[in-house]
Design an enzyme around this catalytic site. Structure first.
Site, PDB file in Angstrom:
ATOM      1  N   TYR A 101       0.664  -0.750  -0.036  1.00 57.91           N
ATOM      2  CA  TYR A 101       0.258  -0.089   0.400  1.00 57.91           C
ATOM      3  C   TYR A 101       1.175   0.798   0.062  1.00 57.91           C
ATOM      4  O   TYR A 101       2.113   1.236   0.754  1.00 57.91           O
ATOM      5  CB  TYR A 101      -1.064  -0.077   1.376  1.00 57.91           C
ATOM      6  CG  TYR A 101      -1.601   1.228   1.355  1.00 57.91           C
ATOM      7  CD1 TYR A 101      -3.397   0.905   1.144  1.00 57.91           C
ATOM      8  CD2 TYR A 101      -1.432   2.718   2.348  1.00 57.91           C
ATOM      9  CE1 TYR A 101      -3.776   2.502   1.222  1.00 57.91           C
ATOM     10  CE2 TYR A 101      -1.910   3.357   2.146  1.00 57.91           C
ATOM     11  CZ  TYR A 101      -2.958   3.408   1.750  1.00 57.91           C
ATOM     12  OH  TYR A 101      -3.768   4.656   1.611  1.00 57.91           O
ATOM     13  N   GLU A 191      -2.987   7.246  -4.187  1.00 55.65           N
ATOM     14  CA  GLU A 191      -3.448   6.440  -3.438  1.00 55.65           C
ATOM     15  C   GLU A 191      -3.243   4.809  -4.034  1.00 55.65           C
ATOM     16  O   GLU A 191      -3.548   5.571  -5.020  1.00 55.65           O
ATOM     17  CB  GLU A 191      -5.011   5.455  -1.608  1.00 55.65           C
ATOM     18  CG  GLU A 191      -4.352   4.904  -1.610  1.00 55.65           C
ATOM     19  CD  GLU A 191      -6.036   4.268  -1.143  1.00 55.65           C
ATOM     20  OE1 GLU A 191      -5.844   4.835   0.609  1.00 55.65           O
ATOM     21  OE2 GLU A 191      -7.022   3.605  -1.692  1.00 55.65           O
TER      22      GLU A 191
END
Ligand code: GDP
Ligand code: MN
Length: 380
Positions: A101, A191
């Site tokens: 991530y 993101e």
């Protein structure tokens, strides 16, 4: 403003962040036609403004040509977290060796911009933050640093995501480009979840989420085209077109206030006295009676509204103009709910005189107005 994954990937590409190629389709046959150039296996991905599409059945890998159209059709028929899927992104499926991530965002807590990383990618980061907060990595950066992120600053962070030196260097490249994208396009969030390593040891953004700062959109007219009208609240758009700042909320007390600060104070006061605001509505600093009419129309579209609280503190705004707007509204539309009004400031006598003889419930102070409104439209 939220944008779709395929649009965010378009920006990634423009800034040199590696992605897989792809294209969007609105119908099953369009999807099938795309496979000719993309090849198989292919991933069919719902384009909606929410995360967790995978879990909701909105991301499917397809191996055979005959399965493409039915899969696209099924996903195009889905509603994910109340949002209907109108487009799917098709992109060649890649083999995933590792998922991490990586994001960059405005962090209110530290009043700055931070990179967030986690070596366990693909899963919902909020879950990891709850269960294993020590796994969440943070790297605070000044705006000056973000303009041209120094490799030596990014590398130790990237090494915690990827032990392998070559992979970490690729991640640093991506972080530098993310920072540039973040600053140049005035983002609130960029993101990548998951950022993956494929079987050729290439680091690739497999998903893309991007939030643009609405207050900076005027600097990027080219990004305004990315707005998905289907995904916006039509009442909020109408209100915006009329020059009102309107945000729908859950409660039953419709609010009409001049000035954003006063509107927030009004909502706080309503809550303090046991009520729940149905909306935030700032009619602005001017006092065009037409805006008041538009504000009434917007508030009354909400069937939950049981009472309207008008709180006007006239400075530049003139109370008599507000009163004229209220009278015009009462003439133009049927207002079935009670209206509580606190109207003070510039030309307040003239304003109050105009409203004499109406059914409006007057209040001398905000406390009094909020108490009265909460009593009528309070919690069930
Ligand atoms: P989200 O659920 O809305 O975050 O959508 P993602 O784009 O992140 O996709 C969900 C999951 O599908 C990813 O975490 C991957 O595990 C999987 N996935 C997506 N694309 C591919 C692909 O090309 N290959 C493989 N093997 N899995 C993929
Ligand atoms: Mn994802």
């Amino acid at each position: 403003m939220k944008i779709h994954e395929y649009q965010a990937k378009g920006l990634f590409e423009a800034f040199g962040i590696p992605i897989t190629p792809g294209d969007v389709a609105s119908t099953a046959s369009e999807a099938e036609a795309l496979v000719e150039s993309l090849g198989l296996p292919v991933v069919v991905k719902a384009q909606v403004h929410v995360g967790g599409r995978g879990k909701a059945g909105g991301v499917k890998i397809v191996d055979n040509l005959e399965d493409v159209a039915p899969t696209a059709k099924r996903i195009l028929g889905l509603t994910i977290k109340e949002l209907p899927v109108r487009k799917v992104l098709l992109t060649p499926a890649v083999h995933i060796a590792t998922e991490v991530y990586l994001s960059i965002l405005i962090d209110r807590g530290s009043r700055g911009v931070v990179f967030i990383g986690c070596a366990d990618g693909g899963v919902e980061i909020e879950e990891t933050a709850k269960t294993n907060p020590e796994k969440i990595l943070r790297l605070a950066c000044s705006v000056r640093e973000l303009l041209d992120l120094p490799r030596e600053k990014a590398l130790p962070f990237a090494r915690k995501l990827f032990a392998d030196a070559n992979l970490a260097e690729q991640a640093v490249d991506i972080m530098i480009k993310m920072a540039r994208l973040f600053i140049e396009k005035d983002c609130a969030l960029v993101e990548i979840n998951p950022l993956i390593v494929d079987d050729q040891n290439k680091v690739i953004a497999l998903d893309a989420k991007l939030l643009l700062d609405d207050n900076a959109l005027f600097r990027h007219p080219e990004l305004e085209n990315l707005r998905d009208m289907d995904a916006e609240d039509p009442d909020e758009l109408d209100a915006k077109a009329m020059g009102l700042s309107f945000i729908r909320l859950e409660g039953r007390i419709g609010c009409m206030v001049n000035g954003a600060g006063l509107a927030m104070a009004t909502m706080d006061t309503i809550k303090h006295f046991g009520g729940e605001p149905a909306n935030f509505l700032d009619v602005g600093g001017s006092s065009d009676p037409k805006k008041v009419v538009a504000a009434f129309r917007t508030i009354l579209k909400d069937p939950d509204v049981q009472v309207i609280l008008i709180n006007i503190f006239g400075g530049i705004t003139r109370c008599d103009d507000i009163a004229k707007g209220i009278l015009a509204s009462l003439e133009e539309m049927e207002v079935k709910v009670p209206i509580v009004i606190r109207l003070i400031g510039t030309n307040q006598e003239a304003g109050q005189a105009l409203l004499e003889g109406t059914d409006l419930i007057t209040a001398g102070t905000l406390e009094e107005g909020a108490t009265k409104a909460a009593k009528i439209g309070g919690a069930a």
